[in-house]
Design a protein around this motif. Sequence first.
Motif, PDB file in Angstrom:
ATOM      1  N   VAL A 197       0.847  -1.202   0.000  1.00 36.29           N
ATOM      2  CA  VAL A 197       0.000   0.000   0.000  1.00 36.29           C
ATOM      3  C   VAL A 197       0.880   1.249   0.000  1.00 36.29           C
ATOM      4  CG1 VAL A 197      -1.820   1.259   1.183  1.00 36.29           C
ATOM      5  CG2 VAL A 197      -1.813  -1.247   1.217  1.00 36.29           C
ATOM      6  N   ALA A 198       1.842   1.305   0.902  1.00 43.56           N
ATOM      7  CA  ALA A 198       2.745   2.460   0.971  1.00 43.56           C
ATOM      8  C   ALA A 198       3.574   2.588  -0.297  1.00 43.56           C
ATOM      9  CB  ALA A 198       3.649   2.349   2.196  1.00 43.56           C
ATOM     10  N   LYS A 244       1.280   4.060  -2.959  1.00 44.09           N
ATOM     11  CA  LYS A 244       0.996   5.464  -2.631  1.00 44.09           C
ATOM     12  C   LYS A 244       2.208   6.344  -2.939  1.00 44.09           C
ATOM     13  CE  LYS A 244      -1.550   8.670  -0.626  1.00 44.09           C
ATOM     14  NZ  LYS A 244      -2.806   9.121  -1.181  1.00 44.09           N
ATOM     15  N   SER A 245       3.385   5.898  -2.543  1.00 41.22           N
ATOM     16  CA  SER A 245       4.589   6.703  -2.778  1.00 41.22           C
ATOM     17  C   SER A 245       4.918   6.827  -4.261  1.00 41.22           C
ATOM     18  CB  SER A 245       5.784   6.121  -2.023  1.00 41.22           C
ATOM     19  OG  SER A 245       6.181   4.895  -2.577  1.00 41.22           O
ATOM     20  N   LYS A 263      -3.571   6.361  -6.463  1.00 44.68           N
ATOM     21  CA  LYS A 263      -4.684   6.658  -5.563  1.00 44.68           C
ATOM     22  C   LYS A 263      -5.020   5.358  -4.849  1.00 44.68           C
ATOM     23  CE  LYS A 263      -5.360  10.876  -6.894  1.00 44.68           C
ATOM     24  NZ  LYS A 263      -5.014  11.992  -6.043  1.00 44.68           N
ATOM     25  N   VAL A 264      -5.128   5.399  -3.538  1.00 43.72           N
ATOM     26  CA  VAL A 264      -5.408   4.205  -2.751  1.00 43.72           C
ATOM     27  C   VAL A 264      -6.860   4.239  -2.303  1.00 43.72           C
ATOM     28  CG1 VAL A 264      -4.859   2.955  -0.620  1.00 43.72           C
ATOM     29  CG2 VAL A 264      -3.019   3.967  -1.988  1.00 43.72           C
ATOM     30  N   GLU A 291      -9.529   2.010  -0.098  1.00 43.86           N
ATOM     31  CA  GLU A 291      -9.684   0.923   0.861  1.00 43.86           C
ATOM     32  C   GLU A 291     -11.159   0.565   0.988  1.00 43.86           C
ATOM     33  OE1 GLU A 291      -8.272   0.057   5.383  1.00 43.86           O
ATOM     34  OE2 GLU A 291      -9.308   1.953   5.025  1.00 43.86           O
ATOM     35  N   MET A 302      -3.747   6.451   5.092  1.00 45.84           N
ATOM     36  CA  MET A 302      -3.008   6.620   3.854  1.00 45.84           C
ATOM     37  C   MET A 302      -3.928   6.589   2.629  1.00 45.84           C
ATOM     38  SD  MET A 302       0.063   3.991   2.771  1.00 45.84           S
ATOM     39  CE  MET A 302       0.327   3.685   4.480  1.00 45.84           C
ATOM     40  N   ALA A 303      -5.131   6.092   2.807  1.00 46.86           N
ATOM     41  CA  ALA A 303      -6.053   5.915   1.687  1.00 46.86           C
ATOM     42  C   ALA A 303      -6.633   7.252   1.229  1.00 46.86           C
ATOM     43  CB  ALA A 303      -7.182   4.975   2.087  1.00 46.86           C
ATOM     44  N   ASP A 304      -6.811   7.382  -0.069  1.00 43.91           N
ATOM     45  CA  ASP A 304      -7.486   8.546  -0.629  1.00 43.91           C
ATOM     46  C   ASP A 304      -8.988   8.438  -0.405  1.00 43.91           C
ATOM     47  OD1 ASP A 304      -5.276  10.082  -2.116  1.00 43.91           O
ATOM     48  OD2 ASP A 304      -4.960   8.007  -2.710  1.00 43.91           O
TER      49      ASP A 304
END
Length: 83
Positions: free
Chosen positions: A42-43, A46-47, A51-52, A54, A65-67
């Motif tokens: 996930v990280a 994202k990095s 777009k994350v 969940e 961290m999720a959008d």
Amino acid sequence: MVWFGESLPNDVWLAAERAAREAEVFLVIGTSAVVYPAAGLVALAKSAGAKVVEVNVAETPVSAMADASLRGAAAEILPQLIS
């Protein structure tokens, strides 16, 4: 399928990392997000600019961290996303 304590074959893991780095949207569905190294994807996504999104019944360590964090059962939420 990977059992607890087992590792993915290296080529499979490298493909997963590559897919996470190349994803525009990274879906995180129905996981506790605490089992590593998979939870680290996930990280990584994202990095790399993905777009994350969940989908889960409860908050997880990756929720911040999720959008978008969509609360509910995957069986209910995913058909809505498709339509």
